[in-house]
Structures are given as structure tokens and as C-alpha cells.
Design a protein around this motif. Sequence first.
Motif, mmCIF file in Angstrom:
data_model
loop_
_atom_site.group_PDB
_atom_site.id
_atom_site.type_symbol
_atom_site.label_atom_id
_atom_site.label_comp_id
_atom_site.label_asym_id
_atom_site.label_seq_id
_atom_site.Cartn_x
_atom_site.Cartn_y
_atom_site.Cartn_z
ATOM 1 N N ASN A 134 2.256 19.512 -62.265
ATOM 2 C CA ASN A 134 3.435 18.643 -62.224
ATOM 3 C C ASN A 134 4.386 19.061 -61.108
ATOM 4 O O ASN A 134 4.948 18.217 -60.407
ATOM 5 C CB ASN A 134 4.168 18.639 -63.563
ATOM 6 N N PHE A 135 4.565 20.368 -60.952
ATOM 7 C CA PHE A 135 5.428 20.869 -59.881
ATOM 8 C C PHE A 135 4.874 20.474 -58.515
ATOM 9 O O PHE A 135 5.591 19.951 -57.661
ATOM 10 C CB PHE A 135 5.575 22.384 -59.973
ATOM 11 N N ILE A 136 3.594 20.725 -58.308
ATOM 12 C CA ILE A 136 2.965 20.412 -57.017
ATOM 13 C C ILE A 136 3.004 18.912 -56.753
ATOM 14 O O ILE A 136 3.363 18.475 -55.653
ATOM 15 C CB ILE A 136 1.519 20.953 -56.968
ATOM 16 N N ASN A 137 2.646 18.119 -57.745
ATOM 17 C CA ASN A 137 2.669 16.663 -57.562
ATOM 18 C C ASN A 137 4.084 16.147 -57.317
ATOM 19 O O ASN A 137 4.291 15.241 -56.509
ATOM 20 C CB ASN A 137 2.027 15.957 -58.753
ATOM 21 N N GLY A 138 5.066 16.738 -57.990
ATOM 22 C CA GLY A 138 6.457 16.351 -57.758
ATOM 23 C C GLY A 138 6.901 16.695 -56.346
ATOM 24 O O GLY A 138 7.574 15.907 -55.675
ATOM 25 N N LEU A 139 6.496 17.866 -55.906
ATOM 26 C CA LEU A 139 6.808 18.293 -54.544
ATOM 27 C C LEU A 139 6.135 17.371 -53.523
ATOM 28 O O LEU A 139 6.763 16.957 -52.540
ATOM 29 C CB LEU A 139 6.342 19.738 -54.349
ATOM 30 N N MET A 140 4.896 17.038 -53.784
ATOM 31 C CA MET A 140 4.164 16.130 -52.890
ATOM 32 C C MET A 140 4.867 14.778 -52.807
ATOM 33 O O MET A 140 4.990 14.199 -51.731
ATOM 34 C CB MET A 140 2.718 15.947 -53.364
ATOM 35 N N GLY A 141 5.331 14.303 -53.928
ATOM 36 C CA GLY A 141 6.036 13.025 -53.955
ATOM 37 C C GLY A 141 7.310 13.064 -53.122
ATOM 38 O O GLY A 141 7.636 12.116 -52.407
ATOM 39 N N LYS A 142 8.026 14.192 -53.211
ATOM 40 C CA LYS A 142 9.272 14.339 -52.457
ATOM 41 C C LYS A 142 9.029 14.521 -50.958
ATOM 42 O O LYS A 142 9.866 14.152 -50.144
ATOM 43 C CB LYS A 142 10.071 15.524 -52.989
ATOM 44 N N LEU A 143 7.899 15.103 -50.606
ATOM 45 C CA LEU A 143 7.608 15.375 -49.200
ATOM 46 C C LEU A 143 6.862 14.245 -48.507
ATOM 47 O O LEU A 143 6.798 14.219 -47.274
ATOM 48 C CB LEU A 143 6.782 16.658 -49.081
ATOM 49 N N LYS A 144 6.312 13.325 -49.280
ATOM 50 C CA LYS A 144 5.484 12.267 -48.702
ATOM 51 C C LYS A 144 6.249 11.430 -47.677
ATOM 52 O O LYS A 144 5.757 11.189 -46.578
ATOM 53 C CB LYS A 144 4.931 11.371 -49.811
ATOM 54 N N GLY A 148 5.510 11.608 -43.779
ATOM 55 C CA GLY A 148 5.030 10.348 -43.203
ATOM 56 C C GLY A 148 5.879 9.941 -42.012
ATOM 57 O O GLY A 148 5.356 9.466 -40.991
ATOM 58 N N SER A 149 7.178 10.142 -42.116
ATOM 59 C CA SER A 149 8.093 9.824 -41.025
ATOM 60 C C SER A 149 7.806 10.702 -39.807
ATOM 61 O O SER A 149 7.769 10.217 -38.672
ATOM 62 C CB SER A 149 9.535 10.022 -41.502
ATOM 63 N N ASP A 150 7.582 11.990 -40.045
ATOM 64 C CA ASP A 150 7.259 12.912 -38.948
ATOM 65 C C ASP A 150 5.942 12.533 -38.278
ATOM 66 O O ASP A 150 5.844 12.509 -37.050
ATOM 67 C CB ASP A 150 7.171 14.347 -39.456
ATOM 68 N N LEU A 151 4.931 12.242 -39.090
ATOM 69 C CA LEU A 151 3.633 11.861 -38.529
ATOM 70 C C LEU A 151 3.728 10.542 -37.768
ATOM 71 O O LEU A 151 3.086 10.370 -36.733
ATOM 72 C CB LEU A 151 2.573 11.779 -39.635
ATOM 73 N N HIS A 152 4.540 9.627 -38.267
ATOM 74 C CA HIS A 152 4.744 8.359 -37.577
ATOM 75 C C HIS A 152 5.377 8.600 -36.201
ATOM 76 O O HIS A 152 4.960 8.002 -35.202
ATOM 77 C CB HIS A 152 5.617 7.414 -38.411
ATOM 78 N N ALA A 153 6.376 9.480 -36.140
ATOM 79 C CA ALA A 153 7.029 9.803 -34.866
ATOM 80 C C ALA A 153 6.030 10.404 -33.883
ATOM 81 O O ALA A 153 6.022 10.055 -32.693
ATOM 82 C CB ALA A 153 8.198 10.758 -35.091
ATOM 83 N N LEU A 154 5.160 11.295 -34.376
ATOM 84 C CA LEU A 154 4.142 11.897 -33.509
ATOM 85 C C LEU A 154 3.135 10.849 -33.039
ATOM 86 O O LEU A 154 2.729 10.846 -31.876
ATOM 87 C CB LEU A 154 3.427 13.038 -34.232
ATOM 88 N N SER A 155 2.743 9.956 -33.942
ATOM 89 C CA SER A 155 1.802 8.884 -33.585
ATOM 90 C C SER A 155 2.393 7.966 -32.530
ATOM 91 O O SER A 155 1.708 7.581 -31.574
ATOM 92 C CB SER A 155 1.429 8.056 -34.816
ATOM 93 N N GLU A 156 3.653 7.613 -32.709
ATOM 94 C CA GLU A 156 4.324 6.739 -31.736
ATOM 95 C C GLU A 156 4.439 7.417 -30.379
ATOM 96 O O GLU A 156 4.245 6.775 -29.346
ATOM 97 C CB GLU A 156 5.701 6.315 -32.243
ATOM 98 N N LEU A 157 4.727 8.704 -30.383
ATOM 99 C CA LEU A 157 4.811 9.436 -29.122
ATOM 100 C C LEU A 157 3.446 9.483 -28.444
ATOM 101 O O LEU A 157 3.355 9.298 -27.227
ATOM 102 C CB LEU A 157 5.342 10.852 -29.350
ATOM 103 N N LYS A 158 2.402 9.695 -29.208
ATOM 104 C CA LYS A 158 1.053 9.714 -28.636
ATOM 105 C C LYS A 158 0.736 8.367 -28.007
ATOM 106 O O LYS A 158 0.223 8.303 -26.888
ATOM 107 C CB LYS A 158 0.007 10.061 -29.698
ATOM 108 N N LYS A 159 1.035 7.283 -28.711
ATOM 109 C CA LYS A 159 0.790 5.945 -28.166
ATOM 110 C C LYS A 159 1.548 5.743 -26.858
ATOM 111 O O LYS A 159 1.009 5.228 -25.889
ATOM 112 C CB LYS A 159 1.204 4.871 -29.176
ATOM 113 N N LYS A 160 2.797 6.181 -26.843
ATOM 114 C CA LYS A 160 3.637 6.008 -25.657
ATOM 115 C C LYS A 160 3.109 6.826 -24.474
ATOM 116 O O LYS A 160 3.034 6.328 -23.352
ATOM 117 C CB LYS A 160 5.076 6.424 -25.979
ATOM 118 N N LEU A 161 2.739 8.085 -24.731
ATOM 119 C CA LEU A 161 2.292 8.963 -23.648
ATOM 120 C C LEU A 161 0.879 8.656 -23.157
ATOM 121 O O LEU A 161 0.581 8.879 -21.987
ATOM 122 C CB LEU A 161 2.384 10.427 -24.076
#
Length: 185
Positions: A134-144, A148-161
Motif C-alpha cells: 500500500n505504501f509503495i503503490n501510494g507513493l507510485m500514485g503520487k509520483l506518477k 510523467g511531466s518530467d519524461l514528457h519534457a525530456l521527450s519534447e526536448l528530444k523531438k526538438k533537438l
Amino acid sequence: KQKILKEKWKRLGRLSTDFSNNINEYKDHITVTREELDGLPDGYIESLKRDKKGNYLVSLEYPDLVPFMANAKNTKKREELAYKNYQKGGRKNMKILSEILKLRRETATMLGYKNHIAYKTENRLVKDEKTAFNFINGLMGKLKKPAGSDLHALSELKKKLTGTSEPLKYYDTSYYAEQLKRKLF
């Protein structure tokens, strides 16, 4: 039963040490040309060993691996190095891991536990496997969302570069995170 249990614990200790040693003692590298080192500082390049043909050797050791993954522009070489790094310990460790899991299961059941997780959590703050999950799943839910936002920023930068819509890969994250830091800071 106690004697058998002690022997299993001794065996687990030896296997765990062997597992770690196989990773720590694993030696491998990739071979790169000067052009494939584009993006890396001169000091780093000068520190690399070279083969008889004059090519550079990038090892899996920290001082070679981390800067290479964060700065090398060559995607194929980052992928090659990351793949080799994930192979540390090799087939030996797959056999060891299988035996470790078997012994953990056996020792836990000998002690009256449902599984190894129940054994390990009982005397800890979480007390049982359900609370741990429950702790791990709760943490995963809070970090998702932030992850996801960080990975999206990296993906967008890769597309741009790169000018492509190729998805972000596991061997890209350090490189594009470093590029993003340089852009933002």
C-alpha cells in the motif's frame, strides 16, 4: 530444523556476496572513435584508455559511464554502453538470483511465514506485506504525475533537438536531462 535453517542462511550470505562481486568485478567496455565522442569535454576524452588502433575505450566504471551517458551525442553508442551496463553480472547472476529466491522462500516457510516479504516486514515499521505494498503503490500514485511531466519534457526536448518523433528510450534519459539542465540553468 535449526541446523538446516542456519545452513540455508549461510548459503544465502555467500550467494549474496557472490552476486555483488559478479557485478563489481564485471569488466567490459565499448570502443568508440573520436567522432563518436562528440559532446564530451576534452579532459574526459584524454582520460580514456585507447586500443592499438587508436580507438577510445569507454568502460562501465563510474568515471567513464556517467559522463558518457549524460553528454555523448551519439545515440547508438549510448545505447550500446547502457545495454552492456545492464548486463553486469551476466548469466552467473541469473543462476545465483534463482537460488537466492528459492532459499528465501524456503527459509520463510520454515519459520512459519507465507513468503519472504512477510518474514522481512514483520519486525519493521510496516509490519506486514499489505502495508508495504500500500505504501509503495501510494507513493507510485503520487509520483506518477510529476514523473510523467518530467519524461514528457525530456521527450519534447528530444523531438526538438533531433527533429524526429522517435520516442525517448532508457539510454536517452541522462543525455536529455543534462541538455534540459543546460537549457534551463
